[in-house]
Design a protein around this motif. Structure first.
Motif, PDB file in Angstrom:
ATOM      1  N   VAL A   1      37.775  43.029  29.353  1.00 66.86           N
ATOM      2  CA  VAL A   1      37.858  41.745  28.666  1.00 66.86           C
ATOM      3  C   VAL A   1      39.274  41.187  28.748  1.00 66.86           C
ATOM      4  CG1 VAL A   1      37.686  40.627  26.422  1.00 66.86           C
ATOM      5  CG2 VAL A   1      35.931  42.236  27.140  1.00 66.86           C
ATOM      6  N   SER A   2      40.280  42.029  28.548  1.00 74.61           N
ATOM      7  CA  SER A   2      41.668  41.567  28.563  1.00 74.61           C
ATOM      8  C   SER A   2      42.096  41.123  29.954  1.00 74.61           C
ATOM      9  CB  SER A   2      42.591  42.686  28.059  1.00 74.61           C
ATOM     10  OG  SER A   2      42.253  43.062  26.745  1.00 74.61           O
ATOM     11  N   ARG A   3      41.721  41.897  30.972  1.00 76.29           N
ATOM     12  CA  ARG A   3      42.160  41.584  32.323  1.00 76.29           C
ATOM     13  C   ARG A   3      41.405  40.413  32.938  1.00 76.29           C
ATOM     14  NH1 ARG A   3      42.493  47.911  34.334  1.00 76.29           N
ATOM     15  NH2 ARG A   3      44.415  48.421  33.194  1.00 76.29           N
ATOM     16  N   ALA A   4      40.276  40.043  32.353  1.00 75.88           N
ATOM     17  CA  ALA A   4      39.481  38.954  32.912  1.00 75.88           C
ATOM     18  C   ALA A   4      40.137  37.597  32.715  1.00 75.88           C
ATOM     19  CB  ALA A   4      38.080  38.955  32.295  1.00 75.88           C
ATOM     20  N   VAL A   5      41.017  37.459  31.725  1.00 73.61           N
ATOM     21  CA  VAL A   5      41.580  36.148  31.394  1.00 73.61           C
ATOM     22  C   VAL A   5      43.020  35.985  31.846  1.00 73.61           C
ATOM     23  CG1 VAL A   5      40.025  35.841  29.456  1.00 73.61           C
ATOM     24  CG2 VAL A   5      42.221  36.962  29.082  1.00 73.61           C
ATOM     25  N   VAL A   6      43.656  37.064  32.297  1.00 77.52           N
ATOM     26  CA  VAL A   6      45.052  37.011  32.735  1.00 77.52           C
ATOM     27  C   VAL A   6      45.088  37.202  34.243  1.00 77.52           C
ATOM     28  CG1 VAL A   6      47.322  38.106  32.547  1.00 77.52           C
ATOM     29  CG2 VAL A   6      45.853  37.943  30.523  1.00 77.52           C
ATOM     30  N   PRO A   7      45.744  36.298  34.999  1.00 75.79           N
ATOM     31  CA  PRO A   7      46.546  35.139  34.551  1.00 75.79           C
ATOM     32  C   PRO A   7      45.809  33.811  34.646  1.00 75.79           C
ATOM     33  CG  PRO A   7      47.039  35.606  36.826  1.00 75.79           C
ATOM     34  CD  PRO A   7      45.944  36.573  36.437  1.00 75.79           C
ATOM     35  N   ARG A   8      44.544  33.822  35.028  1.00 71.53           N
ATOM     36  CA  ARG A   8      43.869  32.560  35.329  1.00 71.53           C
ATOM     37  C   ARG A   8      43.779  31.642  34.128  1.00 71.53           C
ATOM     38  NH1 ARG A   8      38.170  31.842  38.606  1.00 71.53           N
ATOM     39  NH2 ARG A   8      38.026  29.571  38.431  1.00 71.53           N
TER      40      ARG A   8
ATOM     41  N   GLU B   1      33.588  30.249  24.104  1.00 69.18           N
ATOM     42  CA  GLU B   1      32.466  30.767  24.881  1.00 69.18           C
ATOM     43  C   GLU B   1      32.814  32.117  25.496  1.00 69.18           C
ATOM     44  OE1 GLU B   1      28.793  31.132  26.663  1.00 69.18           O
ATOM     45  OE2 GLU B   1      29.467  29.778  25.076  1.00 69.18           O
ATOM     46  N   LEU B   2      34.036  32.220  25.997  1.00 64.72           N
ATOM     47  CA  LEU B   2      34.496  33.499  26.549  1.00 64.72           C
ATOM     48  C   LEU B   2      34.450  34.590  25.485  1.00 64.72           C
ATOM     49  CD1 LEU B   2      36.053  35.345  28.588  1.00 64.72           C
ATOM     50  CD2 LEU B   2      38.148  34.329  27.677  1.00 64.72           C
ATOM     51  N   ALA B   3      34.961  34.283  24.291  1.00 65.94           N
ATOM     52  CA  ALA B   3      34.987  35.278  23.220  1.00 65.94           C
ATOM     53  C   ALA B   3      33.579  35.660  22.785  1.00 65.94           C
ATOM     54  CB  ALA B   3      35.779  34.742  22.032  1.00 65.94           C
ATOM     55  N   ALA B   4      32.654  34.687  22.792  1.00 67.39           N
ATOM     56  CA  ALA B   4      31.277  34.993  22.398  1.00 67.39           C
ATOM     57  C   ALA B   4      30.651  35.987  23.374  1.00 67.39           C
ATOM     58  CB  ALA B   4      30.460  33.717  22.342  1.00 67.39           C
ATOM     59  N   ARG B   5      30.869  35.768  24.677  1.00 74.34           N
ATOM     60  CA  ARG B   5      30.320  36.700  25.661  1.00 74.34           C
ATOM     61  C   ARG B   5      31.003  38.059  25.561  1.00 74.34           C
ATOM     62  NH1 ARG B   5      29.339  32.991  31.108  1.00 74.34           N
ATOM     63  NH2 ARG B   5      28.608  31.121  30.005  1.00 74.34           N
ATOM     64  N   ALA B   6      32.324  38.042  25.393  1.00 76.74           N
ATOM     65  CA  ALA B   6      33.047  39.307  25.269  1.00 76.74           C
ATOM     66  C   ALA B   6      32.651  40.047  24.005  1.00 76.74           C
ATOM     67  CB  ALA B   6      34.555  39.049  25.282  1.00 76.74           C
TER      68      ALA B   6
ATOM     69  N   GLU C   1      32.419  33.821  36.371  1.00 81.10           N
ATOM     70  CA  GLU C   1      33.166  34.915  37.002  1.00 81.10           C
ATOM     71  C   GLU C   1      33.557  35.967  35.979  1.00 81.10           C
ATOM     72  OE1 GLU C   1      37.457  35.546  39.240  1.00 81.10           O
ATOM     73  OE2 GLU C   1      36.444  33.618  39.379  1.00 81.10           O
ATOM     74  N   VAL C   2      34.022  35.525  34.810  1.00 81.57           N
ATOM     75  CA  VAL C   2      34.411  36.476  33.766  1.00 81.57           C
ATOM     76  C   VAL C   2      33.209  37.291  33.315  1.00 81.57           C
ATOM     77  CG1 VAL C   2      35.207  36.666  31.385  1.00 81.57           C
ATOM     78  CG2 VAL C   2      36.393  35.160  32.972  1.00 81.57           C
ATOM     79  N   SER C   3      32.051  36.636  33.169  1.00 85.11           N
ATOM     80  CA  SER C   3      30.847  37.353  32.731  1.00 85.11           C
ATOM     81  C   SER C   3      30.468  38.444  33.708  1.00 85.11           C
ATOM     82  CB  SER C   3      29.687  36.361  32.576  1.00 85.11           C
ATOM     83  OG  SER C   3      29.974  35.406  31.593  1.00 85.11           O
ATOM     84  N   GLY C   4      30.729  38.211  34.998  1.00 81.58           N
ATOM     85  CA  GLY C   4      30.416  39.236  35.990  1.00 81.58           C
ATOM     86  C   GLY C   4      31.396  40.378  36.010  1.00 81.58           C
TER      87      GLY C   4
ATOM     88  N   GLY D   1      23.727  38.272  47.389  1.00 80.64           N
ATOM     89  CA  GLY D   1      24.000  37.192  46.449  1.00 80.64           C
ATOM     90  C   GLY D   1      25.418  36.678  46.548  1.00 80.64           C
ATOM     91  N   GLU D   2      26.384  37.599  46.714  1.00 86.01           N
ATOM     92  CA  GLU D   2      27.779  37.190  46.839  1.00 86.01           C
ATOM     93  C   GLU D   2      28.003  36.400  48.121  1.00 86.01           C
ATOM     94  OE1 GLU D   2      31.903  37.081  45.691  1.00 86.01           O
ATOM     95  OE2 GLU D   2      29.976  37.326  44.694  1.00 86.01           O
ATOM     96  N   SER D   3      27.382  36.822  49.223  1.00 85.57           N
ATOM     97  CA  SER D   3      27.549  36.080  50.465  1.00 85.57           C
ATOM     98  C   SER D   3      26.950  34.693  50.352  1.00 85.57           C
ATOM     99  CB  SER D   3      26.899  36.858  51.622  1.00 85.57           C
ATOM    100  OG  SER D   3      25.489  36.885  51.464  1.00 85.57           O
ATOM    101  N   ALA D   4      25.806  34.588  49.675  1.00 86.43           N
ATOM    102  CA  ALA D   4      25.203  33.275  49.475  1.00 86.43           C
ATOM    103  C   ALA D   4      26.104  32.379  48.640  1.00 86.43           C
ATOM    104  CB  ALA D   4      23.831  33.423  48.811  1.00 86.43           C
ATOM    105  N   ARG D   5      26.730  32.951  47.624  1.00 86.50           N
ATOM    106  CA  ARG D   5      27.636  32.166  46.789  1.00 86.50           C
ATOM    107  C   ARG D   5      28.828  31.663  47.583  1.00 86.50           C
ATOM    108  NH1 ARG D   5      32.036  32.094  44.676  1.00 86.50           N
ATOM    109  NH2 ARG D   5      32.605  34.085  45.569  1.00 86.50           N
TER     110      ARG D   5
END
Length: 830
Positions: A302-309, A448-453, A284-287, A203-207
């Protein structure tokens, strides 16, 4: 990275110039440059020498701004024509100089024109990544020559003949990814990528192939796991042109004229690109979050998913009950609600935030703060810039710590972490002052990010809560065994199952018996879950009750099997029941389908599995049980455990039993150390799913000189004799301080025995161990009862005296009648 560092890339289809779609795949060598905190070049790769024409020895130590293409503008002239519509674009964000001089603390990318020594101009793509850490390097700059991407008359680098492939179509190769088959090797490339990079999934290679062939984005692979998060958006016009187009559209709308089609398309393209980027980010964050049900690990993800992007600082706060794994009311939080700071990720220099806002601190938030507004409304709160006044208001919550330099001037977004409309916590997101402020689209993205987290955190919270409930239930059902019994020392261990909710049916127990004896029990209800645990509790209670009746081991198991039949035929259990007599130096053991115990001999250190009749499990019904007597010597150790310790799926149980014998014989400084040695030896083999109960008893015995026994006749005169022999024996043991109380209580017990016994003699025994034990036995089966005697009553005061003066007292039935005992605490030895 100096050799073979390349980027796979394709241009966007048509590039907005009305030409036919083309798809190309190229491999571009990268120039790799490291810039230190003084703005000087500290690393200059071979690719940099080839691209910029400067040798490494001349580049290292020079100002990076003198060597790199800092300008982001591309002149729109005839020379740029071979680049098609790309010549009108300058890429993303500011020029490279803003990264070189430290004004940008986040990744950036763009495009620039470089004049070569021979008069030619090179179209350069660049990526700049700020570095955070203790080293002197501050910036990583990657650059590539875009000449390989020229289309049209220059030919397609992926197709030497310069002709595109006809018959374009869509082929689905993985869920959610579609590939244009203009390029005949697309499907093969997607299939072969996992062979080149073994850790990559199909799946990752296809993406990745879909991004390269469909979107025209380069994919940079620094490792097998992490992708560089910034790519030049070549399809977005430069800011000045975008601004001009928006102005033309606004003027047309104000005058009632139709908006030019190009301006309409440009606005639609911008909106599409922005939405696409945020969807990609959320995907990407959800994964990246929710890979574990461990609450602490989930919080870090959760914390590292948003820093620094997405942000430069992310502080996560959770309710006190969430951190503790406890339940709480679903009501709205108030000013008394305590919030724990559980994580803090940032791109600032290490340690800058640690002393001011340490992780683990708990605090409430007053009603006038944006944090309180977020947690009570359950909606994001956006503060474009934290003013001096707001910075002072927030800093007032931190006693003796000035947080204003860390937050003032930054853009802030507070997003709630909630699940099922219940606020579990919130995240404080801050951007550097140099970075673009949070906007309404960021607010939507953050929500949306917070809802998933929040859902992921709630799953972890419920897991933690259920695990805590299961552990509490299991611990409440396991006995708290005294480390020392008459003539033996005991140590136990219990290990729960390795899966959630695997509340097991394993148990151990010890019961004090008449005659200074001790019953040792280990059992295992087959199966797992609350029903098995409940069955275990019933059987354990039954064993304690029947042990108090001083039933022989085989008879006790027989009665236990009958009880299990009455409780139902759903569950089976194994049980090992042993009675240790420290005075006789003997074990009497009966087995009901359990693994045999190990006896470690004190003399030669030899260990052996005791050969016992196996018997059938409890609950089978109609099966006889047999008991075996085993002679033991002082210092021998008896090891009893459940099969979860020695049994591993796919392995013969004999291997585990052999390891048990070997580890049990290993010398140890204490009983606890001996138990730990066994656990380490058997629990590290892997594959264990079952819970484990382990009981070890060191059989110390009681020396003959510490035991005194007398037989008394059924005559009231014997009461005086009993007092006299007890007084004499206590003086011989140098326990004269206990004489008065011991004489008084012995007199009461012997008096009751003379009054109620029938034809047999009365037995009196004193045992000196950790306490002074006195037992009086007769042939009457009626147990004495503690009564409240009135002023005129002639009876009922004897046991009241014993109960008041003794450390402990009790009565139990024996095969011949009953035994009444009391204990006195020995004086401390000087």
């Amino acid at each position: 990275m100096d050799r073979g560092t390349e980027v796979g890339t394709t241009p966007s289809r048509g590039a907005g110039n009305g030409t036919a779609d083309h798809t190309a795949v190229g491999r571009i060598p990268l120039a790799v440059v490291l810039v230190d905190r003084g703005g000087l070049v500290s690393h200059w790769s071979t690719g940099a020498r080839r691209l910029f024409g400067t040798p490494k020895e001349d580049a290292v130590g020079r100002l990076a701004a003198d060597l790199l293409p800092v300008s982001g503008a591309l002149p729109e002239d005839d020379d740029a024509a071979p680049y098609g519509a790309y010549a009108a674009y300058d890429g993303l964000g500011p020029g490279l100089e803003t990264s070189l001089d430290g004004r940008l603390a986040y990744p950036a990318a763009g495009r620039a024109r470089l004049s070569a020594d021979d008069g030619d101009r090179i179209d350069v793509l660049w990526w700049a990544y700020p570095l955070v850490g203790p080293g002197r390097e501050r910036l990583l700059v990657l650059a590539a020559d875009a000449a390989a991407l020229r289309l049209g008359d220059q030919g397609d680098p992926a197709h030497p003949d310069g002709h595109p492939v006809a018959g374009a179509g869509i082929e689905r190769i993985a869920p959610g990814f579609a590939l244009h088959t203009d390029f005949p090797g697309a499907e093969e490339l997607a299939r072969r990528l996992p062979e080149i990079l073994p850790s990559m999934s199909v799946g990752e290679s296809a993406r990745i192939v879909a991004q390269v062939l469909e979107l025209g984005y380069p994919v940079l692979e620094f490792s097998q796991n992490d992708r560089v998060p910034v790519t030049p958006d070549w399809g977005v016009p430069r800011r000045a042109e975008r601004k001009a187009r928006r102005a033309r559209a606004a003027r047309a709308a104000a005058s009632g004229e139709p908006v030019p089609q190009d301006d309409q398309d440009e606005g639609t393209d911008l909106e599409y690109v922005a939405v696409r980027e945020r969807l990609e980010f959320l995907n990407e964050v959800s994964g990246r979050i929710g890979t574990s049900l461990d609450l602490a690990q989930t919080i870090l993800e959760v914390s590292r998913a948003v820093v620094p992007r997405f942000t430069d600082v992310a502080g996560t706060y959770l309710r006190e009950q969430v951190v503790a794994g406890e339940g709480f009311h679903d009501g709205v939080p108030d000013t008394t609600t305590m919030w724990h700071r559980v994580a803090l990720e940032h791109t600032d220099e290490p340690g800058r935030w640690d002393d001011v806002v340490p992780v683990g601190e708990a605090m409430p938030f007053p009603a006038h703060t944006p944090f309180f507004q977020c947690m009570t409304t359950g909606e994001p709160v956006l503060v474009p810039r934290i003013s001096e006044q707001m910075g002072h208001m927030i800093a007032a919550q931190f006693e003796k710590r000035d947080i204003r330099p860390l937050i003032t001037g930054r853009s802030m977004l507070v997003v709630p972490l909630k699940a099922r409309n219940v606020v579990l916590g919130f995240m404080i997101l801050l951007r550097h002052p140099e970075r673009i402020e949070f906007n309404d689209m960021d607010r939507v993205t953050g929500a949306e990010l917070a809802a998933r987290a929040g859902l992921v955190l709630d799953n972890a919270r419920m897991y933690t809560y259920q695990e805590s409930v299961a552990e509490t239930l299991q611990e409440s059902m396991l006995p708290h065994i005294a480390p020392r019994m008459a003539g033996c020392d005991i140590a136990t261990r219990y290990l729960p199952g390795t899966l959630l909710g695997r509340v097991g049916g394993d148990w151990f127990d010890s019961v004090k018996l008449p005659g200074s004896r001790t019953a040792l029990v280990v059992g295992d209800v087959m199966g797992h879950g609350l029903n098995s645990a409940a069955m275990m509790g019933q059987l354990r209670t039954a064993v304690q009750t029947m042990a108090a009746l001083d039933l022989p081991p085989a008879q006790l198991l027989r009665n236990l099997d009958d009880l299990a039949q009455r409780l139902g035929d759903t569950y089976l259990a194994t049980c090992l029941y042993a009675v240790y007599d420290p005075i006789a130096g003997e074990l009497e053991i009966a087995n009901a389908g359990h693994i045999p115990p190990v006896l470690v001999h004190a003399g030669d250190g030899r260990s052996e599995l005791l050969d016992l009749p196996t018997g059938a499990p409890i609950g089978v019904g109609g099966v006889p049980f047999e008991s075996v007597r085993v002679r033991v010597t002082p210092g021998d150790r008896l090891v009893m455990c459940t099969d979860g310790l020695v049994e591993v799926r796919g392995e013969d149980i004999g291997v585990g039993l052999a390891t048990l014998c070997e580890s049990a014989a290993h010398p140890a400084a204490s009983m606890d150390d001996a138990c730990d040695t066994i656990i380490r030896s058997l629990n590290t083999r892997g594959g264990r799913k079952d819970d484990v109960a382990l009981l070890m008893a060191r059989l110390n015995g009681i020396e003959p000189e510490d035991v005194a026994e007398w037989r008394l006749a059924l005559d009231p005169v014997e009461v005086g004799r009993a007092r006299a022999v007890v007084r004499e024996q206590l003086h011989a043991w140098d326990l004269g301080g206990l004489t008065d109380n011991a004489e008084l209580m012995v007199g009461e017990l012997v008096t009751n025995a003379v009054r109620h016994a029938h034809s047999r003699r009365i037995e009196l025994r004193l045992v000196r161990g950790d306490t002074l034990l006195c037992e009086v036995a007769d042939d009457d089966h009626t147990l004495p009862t503690l009564l409240s005697a009135g002023p005129a009553d002639e009876c009922g005061r004897g046991l009241r005296v014993v109960s008041t003066l003794a450390r402990e007292w009790g009565a139990s039935r024996t095969g011949a009648g009953k035994s009444v005992r009391f204990e006195l605490t020995l004086p401390r030895r000087r």
